[in-house]
Design a protein around this motif. Sequence first.
Motif, PDB file in Angstrom:
ATOM      1  N   ARG A  33       0.917  -1.134  -0.014  1.00 18.77           N
ATOM      2  CA  ARG A  33       0.020   0.172   0.047  1.00 18.77           C
ATOM      3  C   ARG A  33       0.903   1.003  -0.107  1.00 18.77           C
ATOM      4  N   LYS A  34       1.918   1.331   0.485  1.00 18.45           N
ATOM      5  CA  LYS A  34       2.847   2.492   0.655  1.00 18.45           C
ATOM      6  C   LYS A  34       3.280   2.657  -0.530  1.00 18.45           C
ATOM      7  N   PHE A  35       3.851   1.600  -1.449  1.00 16.03           N
ATOM      8  CA  PHE A  35       4.443   1.758  -2.751  1.00 16.03           C
ATOM      9  C   PHE A  35       3.133   2.541  -3.400  1.00 16.03           C
ATOM     10  N   GLN A  36       1.964   2.007  -3.424  1.00 13.21           N
ATOM     11  CA  GLN A  36       0.986   2.214  -4.309  1.00 13.21           C
ATOM     12  C   GLN A  36       0.692   3.826  -4.047  1.00 13.21           C
ATOM     13  N   GLU A  37       0.614   4.268  -2.810  1.00 13.42           N
ATOM     14  CA  GLU A  37       0.533   5.744  -2.512  1.00 13.42           C
ATOM     15  C   GLU A  37       1.454   6.304  -3.005  1.00 13.42           C
ATOM     16  N   ALA A  38       3.017   6.083  -3.168  1.00 12.65           N
ATOM     17  CA  ALA A  38       4.018   6.705  -3.408  1.00 12.65           C
ATOM     18  C   ALA A  38       3.932   6.961  -5.002  1.00 12.65           C
ATOM     19  N   VAL A  39       3.157   5.914  -5.773  1.00 16.57           N
ATOM     20  CA  VAL A  39       3.226   6.032  -7.296  1.00 16.57           C
ATOM     21  C   VAL A  39       2.200   6.983  -7.520  1.00 16.57           C
ATOM     22  N   THR A  40       0.787   6.809  -6.783  1.00 17.77           N
ATOM     23  CA  THR A  40      -0.370   7.599  -6.833  1.00 17.77           C
ATOM     24  C   THR A  40      -0.004   9.201  -6.760  1.00 17.77           C
ATOM     25  N   ALA A  41       0.872   9.363  -5.928  1.00 16.02           N
ATOM     26  CA  ALA A  41       1.494  10.796  -5.478  1.00 16.02           C
ATOM     27  C   ALA A  41       2.371  11.210  -6.598  1.00 16.02           C
ATOM     28  N   GLY A  42       2.867  10.369  -7.530  1.00 16.52           N
ATOM     29  CA  GLY A  42       3.974  10.853  -8.445  1.00 16.52           C
ATOM     30  C   GLY A  42       5.517  11.171  -7.739  1.00 16.52           C
ATOM     31  N   ASP A  43       5.737  10.544  -6.664  1.00 16.42           N
ATOM     32  CA  ASP A  43       6.812  10.847  -6.044  1.00 16.42           C
ATOM     33  C   ASP A  43       8.149   9.822  -6.333  1.00 16.42           C
ATOM     34  N   ALA A  44       8.846   9.992  -7.316  1.00 16.41           N
ATOM     35  CA  ALA A  44       9.601   8.952  -7.808  1.00 16.41           C
ATOM     36  C   ALA A  44      10.708   8.337  -6.706  1.00 16.41           C
ATOM     37  N   GLY A  45      11.235   9.331  -5.973  1.00 19.12           N
ATOM     38  CA  GLY A  45      12.137   8.824  -4.948  1.00 19.12           C
ATOM     39  C   GLY A  45      11.750   8.039  -3.977  1.00 19.12           C
ATOM     40  N   ALA A  46      10.498   8.605  -3.352  1.00 17.69           N
ATOM     41  CA  ALA A  46       9.648   7.698  -2.321  1.00 17.69           C
ATOM     42  C   ALA A  46       9.090   6.367  -3.022  1.00 17.69           C
ATOM     43  N   ALA A  47       8.750   6.480  -4.068  1.00 25.44           N
ATOM     44  CA  ALA A  47       8.389   5.114  -4.642  1.00 25.44           C
ATOM     45  C   ALA A  47       9.276   4.090  -4.841  1.00 25.44           C
ATOM     46  N   LYS A  48      10.704   4.676  -5.164  1.00 34.00           N
ATOM     47  CA  LYS A  48      11.710   3.737  -5.290  1.00 34.00           C
ATOM     48  C   LYS A  48      12.041   3.218  -3.836  1.00 34.00           C
ATOM     49  N   ALA A  49      12.246   3.911  -2.839  1.00 34.85           N
ATOM     50  CA  ALA A  49      12.381   3.459  -1.886  1.00 34.85           C
ATOM     51  C   ALA A  49      11.352   2.537  -1.193  1.00 34.85           C
ATOM     52  N   ALA A  50      10.141   2.801  -1.354  1.00 32.26           N
ATOM     53  CA  ALA A  50       9.086   1.853  -1.160  1.00 32.26           C
ATOM     54  C   ALA A  50       9.216   0.758  -1.795  1.00 32.26           C
ATOM     55  N   PHE A  51       9.359   0.752  -2.963  1.00 31.98           N
ATOM     56  CA  PHE A  51       9.685  -0.389  -3.846  1.00 31.98           C
ATOM     57  C   PHE A  51      10.590  -1.568  -3.208  1.00 31.98           C
ATOM     58  N   VAL A  52      11.764  -0.876  -2.855  1.00 29.39           N
ATOM     59  CA  VAL A  52      12.853  -1.762  -2.315  1.00 29.39           C
ATOM     60  C   VAL A  52      12.428  -2.584  -0.938  1.00 29.39           C
TER      61      VAL A  52
END
Length: 89
Positions: A33-52
Motif C-alpha cells: 500500500r505504501k508503494f501504491q500511495e507513492a506511485v499515485t502521488a507521483g513521487d519517484a524517490g519515495a516510490a523507489k524506496a517503497a519498492f525496495v
Amino acid sequence: MANNAGAKKAIRKIAARTEVNKARRTRVRTFLRKFQEAVTAGDAGAAKAAFVEAQSELMRAVSKGVVHKNTGSRKVGRLHAQLKKMAAA
C-alpha cells in the motif's frame, strides 16, 4: 473434534502459526500500500524506496512460506513495471 493429545497439540500449533502468518501477510500488504500511495502521488524517490522495502518484505514472506514463490515473483515484477512506467513518464 480432536480426540487425543497429539491432535489437540496440532490444533494449538496451527492456531499459533495462523496468527503469525496473518501478521506477516498484513505487513506485506502495508508495504504494498505504501508503494501504491507513492506511485499515485507521483513521487519517484519515495516510490523507489517503497519498492525496495516492498520487494524485501514480499521475498521474506516467500521464504517463510506465507506466499508462494511464483506469486511473490509475479507481484515484484508488476511493482517493478509500475516503477519503470512512472520513471519513463
